[in-house]
Design a protein around this motif. Structure first.
Motif, PDB file in Angstrom:
ATOM      1  N   MET A 170      93.070  82.277  72.048  1.00 40.16           N
ATOM      2  CA  MET A 170      92.576  82.760  70.767  1.00 40.16           C
ATOM      3  C   MET A 170      93.554  83.797  70.226  1.00 40.16           C
ATOM      4  SD  MET A 170      89.698  82.103  68.969  1.00 40.16           S
ATOM      5  CE  MET A 170      88.238  81.959  70.023  1.00 40.16           C
ATOM      6  N   LEU A 171      93.816  83.714  68.926  1.00 40.30           N
ATOM      7  CA  LEU A 171      94.812  84.582  68.308  1.00 40.30           C
ATOM      8  C   LEU A 171      94.243  85.266  67.075  1.00 40.30           C
ATOM      9  CD1 LEU A 171      97.835  85.484  67.686  1.00 40.30           C
ATOM     10  CD2 LEU A 171      98.015  83.312  66.418  1.00 40.30           C
ATOM     11  N   SER A 172      94.522  86.562  66.949  1.00 40.05           N
ATOM     12  CA  SER A 172      94.304  87.266  65.692  1.00 40.05           C
ATOM     13  C   SER A 172      95.655  87.327  64.997  1.00 40.05           C
ATOM     14  CB  SER A 172      93.778  88.682  65.941  1.00 40.05           C
ATOM     15  OG  SER A 172      92.571  88.663  66.677  1.00 40.05           O
ATOM     16  N   PHE A 173      95.762  86.676  63.855  1.00 37.86           N
ATOM     17  CA  PHE A 173      97.048  86.554  63.159  1.00 37.86           C
ATOM     18  C   PHE A 173      97.089  87.529  61.993  1.00 37.86           C
ATOM     19  CE2 PHE A 173     100.002  84.907  60.044  1.00 37.86           C
ATOM     20  CZ  PHE A 173     101.075  84.467  60.811  1.00 37.86           C
ATOM     21  N   GLY A 174      98.095  88.410  62.001  1.00 31.86           N
ATOM     22  CA  GLY A 174      98.171  89.458  61.000  1.00 31.86           C
ATOM     23  C   GLY A 174      98.911  89.064  59.744  1.00 31.86           C
ATOM     24  N   GLY A 175      98.362  89.473  58.597  1.00 30.00           N
ATOM     25  CA  GLY A 175      99.016  89.249  57.320  1.00 30.00           C
ATOM     26  C   GLY A 175      99.259  90.537  56.554  1.00 30.00           C
ATOM     27  N   THR A 176      98.348  91.489  56.671  1.00 32.03           N
ATOM     28  CA  THR A 176      98.408  92.706  55.862  1.00 32.03           C
ATOM     29  C   THR A 176      99.657  93.523  56.146  1.00 32.03           C
ATOM     30  OG1 THR A 176      95.991  92.769  55.987  1.00 32.03           O
ATOM     31  CG2 THR A 176      97.086  94.711  55.125  1.00 32.03           C
ATOM     32  N   LYS A 177     100.061  93.592  57.414  1.00 31.74           N
ATOM     33  CA  LYS A 177     101.235  94.385  57.775  1.00 31.74           C
ATOM     34  C   LYS A 177     102.536  93.690  57.398  1.00 31.74           C
ATOM     35  CE  LYS A 177      99.186  96.996  61.624  1.00 31.74           C
ATOM     36  NZ  LYS A 177      97.785  96.771  61.277  1.00 31.74           N
ATOM     37  N   ASN A 178     102.448  92.466  56.910  1.00 30.99           N
ATOM     38  CA  ASN A 178     103.652  91.688  56.633  1.00 30.99           C
ATOM     39  C   ASN A 178     103.731  91.239  55.176  1.00 30.99           C
ATOM     40  OD1 ASN A 178     106.103  90.539  57.473  1.00 30.99           O
ATOM     41  ND2 ASN A 178     105.165  88.565  57.913  1.00 30.99           N
ATOM     42  N   GLY A 179     103.150  92.045  54.278  1.00 29.91           N
ATOM     43  CA  GLY A 179     103.328  91.787  52.855  1.00 29.91           C
ATOM     44  C   GLY A 179     102.100  91.345  52.093  1.00 29.91           C
ATOM     45  N   MET A 180     100.978  91.097  52.798  1.00 32.12           N
ATOM     46  CA  MET A 180      99.766  90.698  52.099  1.00 32.12           C
ATOM     47  C   MET A 180      98.992  91.917  51.605  1.00 32.12           C
ATOM     48  SD  MET A 180      98.430  87.381  54.313  1.00 32.12           S
ATOM     49  CE  MET A 180      96.738  87.792  53.952  1.00 32.12           C
ATOM     50  N   MET A 181      98.077  91.681  50.673  1.00 32.76           N
ATOM     51  CA  MET A 181      97.227  92.750  50.167  1.00 32.76           C
ATOM     52  C   MET A 181      96.073  93.017  51.124  1.00 32.76           C
ATOM     53  SD  MET A 181      95.095  93.077  46.583  1.00 32.76           S
ATOM     54  CE  MET A 181      93.827  91.894  47.033  1.00 32.76           C
ATOM     55  N   ILE A 182      95.423  91.953  51.542  1.00 33.99           N
ATOM     56  CA  ILE A 182      94.276  92.052  52.447  1.00 33.99           C
ATOM     57  C   ILE A 182      94.103  90.696  53.119  1.00 33.99           C
ATOM     58  CG2 ILE A 182      92.618  91.408  50.633  1.00 33.99           C
ATOM     59  CD1 ILE A 182      90.585  93.249  51.972  1.00 33.99           C
ATOM     60  N   GLY A 183      93.667  90.724  54.367  1.00 33.67           N
ATOM     61  CA  GLY A 183      93.356  89.469  55.020  1.00 33.67           C
ATOM     62  C   GLY A 183      94.090  89.260  56.331  1.00 33.67           C
ATOM     63  N   GLU A 184      93.353  88.758  57.313  1.00 37.60           N
ATOM     64  CA  GLU A 184      93.892  88.357  58.612  1.00 37.60           C
ATOM     65  C   GLU A 184      93.256  87.000  58.939  1.00 37.60           C
ATOM     66  OE1 GLU A 184      95.944  91.035  60.299  1.00 37.60           O
ATOM     67  OE2 GLU A 184      95.698  91.705  58.230  1.00 37.60           O
ATOM     68  N   ALA A 185      93.726  86.386  60.012  1.00 40.83           N
ATOM     69  CA  ALA A 185      93.190  85.082  60.394  1.00 40.83           C
ATOM     70  C   ALA A 185      92.825  85.065  61.868  1.00 40.83           C
ATOM     71  CB  ALA A 185      94.202  83.976  60.090  1.00 40.83           C
ATOM     72  N   VAL A 186      91.768  84.346  62.191  1.00 37.19           N
ATOM     73  CA  VAL A 186      91.429  84.042  63.578  1.00 37.19           C
ATOM     74  C   VAL A 186      91.867  82.610  63.819  1.00 37.19           C
ATOM     75  CG1 VAL A 186      89.601  83.825  65.297  1.00 37.19           C
ATOM     76  CG2 VAL A 186      89.448  85.604  63.532  1.00 37.19           C
ATOM     77  N   VAL A 187      92.778  82.421  64.758  1.00 37.88           N
ATOM     78  CA  VAL A 187      93.292  81.092  65.061  1.00 37.88           C
ATOM     79  C   VAL A 187      92.794  80.707  66.451  1.00 37.88           C
ATOM     80  CG1 VAL A 187      95.326  79.619  65.181  1.00 37.88           C
ATOM     81  CG2 VAL A 187      95.346  81.637  63.697  1.00 37.88           C
ATOM     82  N   CYS A 188      91.951  79.698  66.494  1.00 32.89           N
ATOM     83  CA  CYS A 188      91.387  79.232  67.764  1.00 32.89           C
ATOM     84  C   CYS A 188      92.273  78.123  68.318  1.00 32.89           C
ATOM     85  CB  CYS A 188      89.963  78.724  67.559  1.00 32.89           C
ATOM     86  SG  CYS A 188      89.178  78.203  69.104  1.00 32.89           S
ATOM     87  N   LEU A 189      92.783  78.329  69.531  1.00 30.84           N
ATOM     88  CA  LEU A 189      93.688  77.378  70.160  1.00 30.84           C
ATOM     89  C   LEU A 189      93.031  76.677  71.350  1.00 30.84           C
ATOM     90  CD1 LEU A 189      96.826  79.715  70.067  1.00 30.84           C
ATOM     91  CD2 LEU A 189      96.203  77.922  68.436  1.00 30.84           C
TER      92      LEU A 189
END
Length: 342
Positions: A197-216
């Protein structure tokens, strides 16, 4: 525009291409709660990066992503093994334990990384009805000290974990920076390396708001949408989160942003090392620089710049670069620092 700070990549603005994508998504109406075309389209992009068997759902923030991922893995009588400095332990206000009901078993580490031997020491009470039962481990990639697990290190952890009935979660708030450092694909250090299971970050890399949960791990996926709703992380106008990820994955913007931030951190570190009295305390493997600076100079620099004092006893500070950090920003900080030592 105010002067750039080095306190956190959360302080940065929004990448212009992502801001443009949000504006375009604002044209007209779209189905709510993720039933829109933006969300379905970006789910395809996630499968391209993480494999056809991966599932993704979007949330507002990193703490939400972490607790949702972990709750799908752990029951209330079970435990999660992590480092003492792990974000889920040190910086989320007890959200993991409060929301899941389980326990965090923490171990000390000098470089932010868990090892097999540390995990093994936490398994001695398996089977005891008096103890919380370890069920998962959580690693951060990049770690909270800016270091990066190699793919082999991740595989060692996941192999040991799975052999002992444990699941593995990765807090990937800065996973793009780790991929940039390792020169590997996202899939190589997650799906192919055995992450469940992964928590994928977007906010720290240029996004305004939002992260993702990626189930593997397929069997963990069905419960996620219900956990997300119960945790108050289901966005009604989800297209405005989804479209940001779609922009981030277009033309490898996610990687371009991370490479730039990492390069700025390296240049910052190289400049600091040339100033007598400053010593790096961690290898620079991402977009974070950890350095020991005499306390009187720390206070002087804080008059001009915002940054984190990481360890008061060691006079250790943390400087974080972003996708929008420029060479001029780095040079100005180094010049200010040099003058503080004169």
């Amino acid at each position: 525009m105010t002067k750039k700070m080095f306190a956190s990549d959360n302080n940065s603005g929004i990448h212009p291409l992502i801001l443009e994508a949000i504006s375009k998504a604002n044209d007209g109406h779209a189905p709510a709660y993720g039933d829109d075309s933006f969300t379905s389209n970006v789910a395809i992009k996630f499968r391209e990066h993480f494999g056809e068997d991966s599932d993704v759902l979007f949330v507002f923030n990193g703490t939400g992503a972490n607790v949702i991922a972990l709750k799908a893995m752990v029951r209330s009588h079970q435990a999660i093994i992590c480092t003492e400095g792990a974000h889920i332990h040190a910086d989320e206000g007890g959200a993991a334990e409060g929301f899941i009901g389980g326990k965090l078993l923490t171990v000390p580490t000098e470089d932010g990384k868990l090892t097999v031997s540390q995990i093994e020491q936490q398994l001695v009470h398996i089977g005891s009805q008096h103890r919380s039962q370890p069920k998962a481990i959580s690693i951060s990639q990049c770690t909270e000290l800016g270091t990066v697990y190699t793919i082999d290190e991740i595989k060692q952890l996941t192999s040991f974990a799975h052999a002992n009935g444990l699941l593995v979660h990765m807090d990937g708030a800065r996973i793009s920076n780790a991929a940039a450092f390792l020169g590997c694909s996202l899939k190589e250090m997650t799906t192919d390396a055995g992450i469940d299971m992964l928590s994928f970050g977007g906010t720290k890399n240029g996004m305004m708001i939002g992260e993702a949960v990626v189930c593997l791990r397929k069997e963990l996926a069905p419960e996620l949408k219900y956990i997300r709703k119960q945790s108050m992380q289901l966005g009604s106008k989800m297209r405005f989160i989804s479209v940001q990820f779609e922009s981030l994955f277009s033309d490898n913007l996610w990687l371009e942003n991370a490479i730039h931030a990492n390069n700025m951190a390296l240049q910052l570190a190289e400049g600091l090392q040339k100033i007598p009295g400053i010593a790096l305390t961690q290898p620079v493997q991402s977009n974070a620089v950890f350095a020991s600076i005499p306390v009187e100079h720390i206070h002087q620099l804080q008059k001009s710049y915002g940054f984190a004092i990481w360890n008061i006893e060691k006079n250790e500070i943390r400087l974080v670069t972003s996708f929008d950090t420029t060479q001029e920003d780095v040079n100005l900080f180094l010049s200010t620092t040099q003058k503080a030592f004169e």
